[in-house]
Design an enzyme around this catalytic site. Sequence first.
Site, PDB file in Angstrom:
ATOM      1  N   TYR A 148       0.843  -1.196   0.000  1.00  0.00           N
ATOM      2  CA  TYR A 148       0.000   0.000   0.000  1.00  0.00           C
ATOM      3  C   TYR A 148       0.882   1.252   0.000  1.00  0.00           C
ATOM      4  CZ  TYR A 148      -3.587   3.365   1.347  1.00  0.00           C
ATOM      5  OH  TYR A 148      -4.432   4.444   1.371  1.00  0.00           O
ATOM      6  N   HIS A 170       1.395   4.120  -3.050  1.00  0.00           N
ATOM      7  CA  HIS A 170       1.129   5.542  -2.819  1.00  0.00           C
ATOM      8  C   HIS A 170       2.390   6.387  -2.988  1.00  0.00           C
ATOM      9  CE1 HIS A 170      -2.840   4.334  -1.574  1.00  0.00           C
ATOM     10  NE2 HIS A 170      -3.181   5.608  -1.627  1.00  0.00           N
ATOM     11  N   TYR A 222      -3.626  16.544   1.969  1.00  0.00           N
ATOM     12  CA  TYR A 222      -4.206  15.208   1.914  1.00  0.00           C
ATOM     13  C   TYR A 222      -3.215  14.230   2.527  1.00  0.00           C
ATOM     14  CZ  TYR A 222      -6.969  11.416  -0.283  1.00  0.00           C
ATOM     15  OH  TYR A 222      -7.759  10.325  -0.537  1.00  0.00           O
TER      16      TYR A 222
END
Length: 104
Positions: A18, A22, A41
């Site tokens: 993950y 990203h 973000y």
Amino acid sequence: MIRKAFKLKVNQGCFAEYKKRHDNIFPDLVEVLKEAGAQNYSIFLDEETGCLFGYVELDCLERWNAVSKTEACQKWWKYMDDIMETNADMSPKSTELKEMFYLE
């Protein structure tokens, strides 16, 4: 400024993948997010539970909601589908969190 927080879930054993994905987020998705006004973000991981906590600041909810309909977002969802809890349309299962406190 609109502040949104939400939680998602990444599958156990997929935390490193993950993070890797990203760290190499699709440039066209970054562009779509920025065009939608997304700022600050961040996504955080609770390694005990696999729960992800997301936070984003926005100018406009309509522009944010439109991101999910873009080709870039649809492509990203398909790419992430194998390591996250997802809905039938491959969107990540997401729960919005209610703001309880804010210190400015």
